[in-house]
Design a protein around this motif. Sequence first.
Motif, PDB file in Angstrom:
ATOM      1  N   GLY A 100     -23.595   6.206 -20.756  1.00 56.79           N
ATOM      2  CA  GLY A 100     -22.458   6.047 -19.856  1.00 56.79           C
ATOM      3  C   GLY A 100     -23.007   5.795 -18.463  1.00 56.79           C
ATOM      4  O   GLY A 100     -24.181   6.116 -18.184  1.00 56.79           O
ATOM      5  N   TYR A 145     -19.542  12.503  -8.193  1.00 58.59           N
ATOM      6  CA  TYR A 145     -20.475  12.411  -7.055  1.00 58.59           C
ATOM      7  C   TYR A 145     -20.798  13.795  -6.478  1.00 58.59           C
ATOM      8  O   TYR A 145     -21.972  14.145  -6.380  1.00 58.59           O
ATOM      9  CB  TYR A 145     -19.968  11.474  -5.956  1.00 58.59           C
ATOM     10  CG  TYR A 145     -19.540  10.102  -6.419  1.00 58.59           C
ATOM     11  CD1 TYR A 145     -20.049   9.535  -7.581  1.00 58.59           C
ATOM     12  CD2 TYR A 145     -18.625   9.350  -5.701  1.00 58.59           C
ATOM     13  CE1 TYR A 145     -19.655   8.280  -8.011  1.00 58.59           C
ATOM     14  CE2 TYR A 145     -18.222   8.091  -6.118  1.00 58.59           C
ATOM     15  CZ  TYR A 145     -18.726   7.566  -7.273  1.00 58.59           C
ATOM     16  OH  TYR A 145     -18.332   6.331  -7.700  1.00 58.59           O
ATOM     17  N   ASP A 204     -20.533   1.886  -7.326  1.00 56.14           N
ATOM     18  CA  ASP A 204     -20.075   2.195  -8.685  1.00 56.14           C
ATOM     19  C   ASP A 204     -18.915   1.260  -9.036  1.00 56.14           C
ATOM     20  O   ASP A 204     -17.818   1.387  -8.503  1.00 56.14           O
ATOM     21  CB  ASP A 204     -19.650   3.677  -8.691  1.00 56.14           C
ATOM     22  CG  ASP A 204     -19.023   4.120 -10.000  1.00 56.14           C
ATOM     23  OD1 ASP A 204     -18.754   3.272 -10.869  1.00 56.14           O
ATOM     24  OD2 ASP A 204     -18.798   5.333 -10.135  1.00 56.14           O
ATOM     25  N   ALA A 263     -17.335   0.748 -12.039  1.00 59.28           N
ATOM     26  CA  ALA A 263     -16.892   1.049 -13.409  1.00 59.28           C
ATOM     27  C   ALA A 263     -15.664   0.221 -13.802  1.00 59.28           C
ATOM     28  O   ALA A 263     -15.440  -0.049 -14.984  1.00 59.28           O
ATOM     29  CB  ALA A 263     -16.590   2.544 -13.537  1.00 59.28           C
ATOM     30  N   TYR A 264     -14.873  -0.191 -12.793  1.00 59.77           N
ATOM     31  CA  TYR A 264     -13.629  -0.930 -13.090  1.00 59.77           C
ATOM     32  C   TYR A 264     -13.712  -2.385 -12.636  1.00 59.77           C
ATOM     33  O   TYR A 264     -12.693  -3.056 -12.491  1.00 59.77           O
ATOM     34  CB  TYR A 264     -12.436  -0.208 -12.425  1.00 59.77           C
ATOM     35  CG  TYR A 264     -12.309   1.211 -12.918  1.00 59.77           C
ATOM     36  CD1 TYR A 264     -11.673   1.502 -14.126  1.00 59.77           C
ATOM     37  CD2 TYR A 264     -12.891   2.263 -12.219  1.00 59.77           C
ATOM     38  CE1 TYR A 264     -11.612   2.798 -14.607  1.00 59.77           C
ATOM     39  CE2 TYR A 264     -12.838   3.565 -12.694  1.00 59.77           C
ATOM     40  CZ  TYR A 264     -12.201   3.819 -13.885  1.00 59.77           C
ATOM     41  OH  TYR A 264     -12.144   5.108 -14.367  1.00 59.77           O
ATOM     42  N   THR A 289     -20.143  -0.139 -16.491  1.00 61.32           N
ATOM     43  CA  THR A 289     -20.016   0.615 -17.736  1.00 61.32           C
ATOM     44  C   THR A 289     -19.391  -0.206 -18.860  1.00 61.32           C
ATOM     45  O   THR A 289     -18.673  -1.181 -18.594  1.00 61.32           O
ATOM     46  CB  THR A 289     -19.146   1.880 -17.494  1.00 61.32           C
ATOM     47  OG1 THR A 289     -19.114   2.650 -18.688  1.00 61.32           O
ATOM     48  CG2 THR A 289     -17.719   1.525 -17.099  1.00 61.32           C
ATOM     49  N   SER A 341     -17.508   1.565 -20.888  1.00 62.56           N
ATOM     50  CA  SER A 341     -16.485   2.531 -21.311  1.00 62.56           C
ATOM     51  C   SER A 341     -15.056   2.060 -21.081  1.00 62.56           C
ATOM     52  O   SER A 341     -14.145   2.562 -21.718  1.00 62.56           O
ATOM     53  CB  SER A 341     -16.644   3.839 -20.526  1.00 62.56           C
ATOM     54  OG  SER A 341     -17.871   4.436 -20.800  1.00 62.56           O
ATOM     55  N   ARG A 400     -20.751   5.956 -25.125  1.00 62.36           N
ATOM     56  CA  ARG A 400     -21.507   6.318 -23.919  1.00 62.36           C
ATOM     57  C   ARG A 400     -22.608   5.300 -23.611  1.00 62.36           C
ATOM     58  O   ARG A 400     -23.757   5.467 -23.987  1.00 62.36           O
ATOM     59  CB  ARG A 400     -22.138   7.736 -24.040  1.00 62.36           C
ATOM     60  CG  ARG A 400     -21.238   8.824 -24.559  1.00 62.36           C
ATOM     61  CD  ARG A 400     -19.989   9.020 -23.741  1.00 62.36           C
ATOM     62  NE  ARG A 400     -20.286   9.327 -22.364  1.00 62.36           N
ATOM     63  CZ  ARG A 400     -19.826   8.603 -21.323  1.00 62.36           C
ATOM     64  NH1 ARG A 400     -19.046   7.540 -21.525  1.00 62.36           N
ATOM     65  NH2 ARG A 400     -20.128   8.929 -20.101  1.00 62.36           N
TER      66      ARG A 400
HETATM   67  C1  LIG Z   1     -15.495   5.473 -10.876  1.00 67.77           C
HETATM   68  C2  LIG Z   1     -16.130   5.880 -12.160  1.00 67.77           C
HETATM   69  N1  LIG Z   1     -17.459   5.791 -12.273  1.00 67.77           N
HETATM   70  C3  LIG Z   1     -18.097   6.145 -13.387  1.00 67.77           C
HETATM   71  C4  LIG Z   1     -17.413   6.621 -14.475  1.00 67.77           C
HETATM   72  C5  LIG Z   1     -18.212   7.075 -15.649  1.00 67.77           C
HETATM   73  O1  LIG Z   1     -17.862   6.419 -16.785  1.00 67.77           O
HETATM   74  P1  LIG Z   1     -18.887   6.308 -18.007  1.00 67.77           P
HETATM   75  O2  LIG Z   1     -19.868   7.412 -17.896  1.00 67.77           O
HETATM   76  O3  LIG Z   1     -18.023   6.433 -19.211  1.00 67.77           O
HETATM   77  O4  LIG Z   1     -19.525   4.976 -17.862  1.00 67.77           O
HETATM   78  C6  LIG Z   1     -16.024   6.745 -14.431  1.00 67.77           C
HETATM   79  C7  LIG Z   1     -15.281   7.305 -15.562  1.00 67.77           C
HETATM   80  O5  LIG Z   1     -14.154   7.631 -15.521  1.00 67.77           O
HETATM   81  C8  LIG Z   1     -15.374   6.367 -13.232  1.00 67.77           C
HETATM   82  O6  LIG Z   1     -14.058   6.471 -13.120  1.00 67.77           O
END
Ligand SMILES: Cc1ncc(COP(=O)(O)O)c(C=O)c1O
Length: 366
Positions: free
Chosen positions: A95, A124, A195, A197-198, A225, A227, A236
């Motif tokens: 992840g 964080y 980061d 992730a989105y 990610t 995910s 993960r």
């Molecule tokens: C902003 C952000 N960063 C990182 C993650 C970590 O996600 P993962 O470990 O599933 O890649 C999330 C998960 O909700 C997230 O919202």
Amino acid sequence: MSLIEHAPAHIRAIAPYQPGKPISELAREMGLDESDIIKLASNENPLGASPRALAAIENVLMEVARYPDGNGYDLKTALSERMGVTREQIVLGNGSNDVLEMAARAFLAPGVSAVYSQYAFAVYPIAVQATGARGIEVPARDWGHDLPAMLKAIEPDTRLVFIANPNNPTGTLASPAEMTEFLAAVPENVAVVLDEAYYEYLSADLRGDSLALLAAHPNLIVTRTFSKAYGLAGLRVGYALCAPDVAGLLNRVRQPFNVSNLAQAAAVAAMEDIPFMEECLAINAAGMIQLTDGLQGLGVEFIPSHGNFVCCRVGDAAAVNRALLERGVIVRPVAGYGMPEHLRVSIGMEKENTLFLKALAEVLGK
Ligand SMILES: Cc1ncc(COP(=O)(O)O)c(C=O)c1O
């Protein structure tokens, strides 16, 4: 002194991360049938995983007795071709959470500090605190990162800055121009974790060119990610893109076999399934409109979001959450973020969004 008291004070003081409630747990607690429950609580992909990823998992099932490739050759090759970076610039994580923690462990220690925003992703402060470093939380502006204030908050002992773009749980976005300006001003000896992730959910005009930023700023670590938009949360797998020497540092604190062979194979296949990704993004975009229109119709305020979730202001969120749970609807309270009036709702399939809006209307007496 007791066993627990022997643990460092900074570890004992960590407020644990609060995950979304699993469907099975609510079913047990409320005596509900699992199939009557909808979970819009963990920003998961409502479509599930790509069929190609599932097929890839089946193909490697017989290999689970073996350790995975600790260097992730195939996945790094696929990522390097897609992203135009070298394999040496990629660090794989269990992840992206794993790579966020690696960054904290690699750069932080007692006596130094890290900067992050109010309302930013809860991992964080936890990752920073676990190292014994000092966290500097910068007040948000309109629920999002105030980058000029974060810049000013950097102190001589600051080693790391975390930025979630888009941010979870608020869904706010710092524009590409703001990010470019910020990175140009951050001292070169302070690492910046961006980061993303989105990232995949952003429209083309809002996607910053993080890879160009990476080339210009050797202190930048971009994390992404599988995910969310790729639908592989349960496996993960995530990654960091950064300068080779930074990757070398992160790899020193990485567990040798941190990404399973199933996860690596599924991630490679998921990257190849572009039509599935496009379908997921279209469903998210439509679901976002459905949910925000529905909230507006109920007179419920929400924070405009760039992710696969939306934070809405419902008043006494703990009470509303309880009432939603009784109706088999799991969303995410965000009181732990200092947002006791908000609930975060992940975008679901059309039917799930409708059920959520119906339950919310009932609970709010609308
Ligand atoms: C902003 C952000 N960063 C990182 C993650 C970590 O996600 P993962 O470990 O599933 O890649 C999330 C998960 O909700 C997230 O919202």
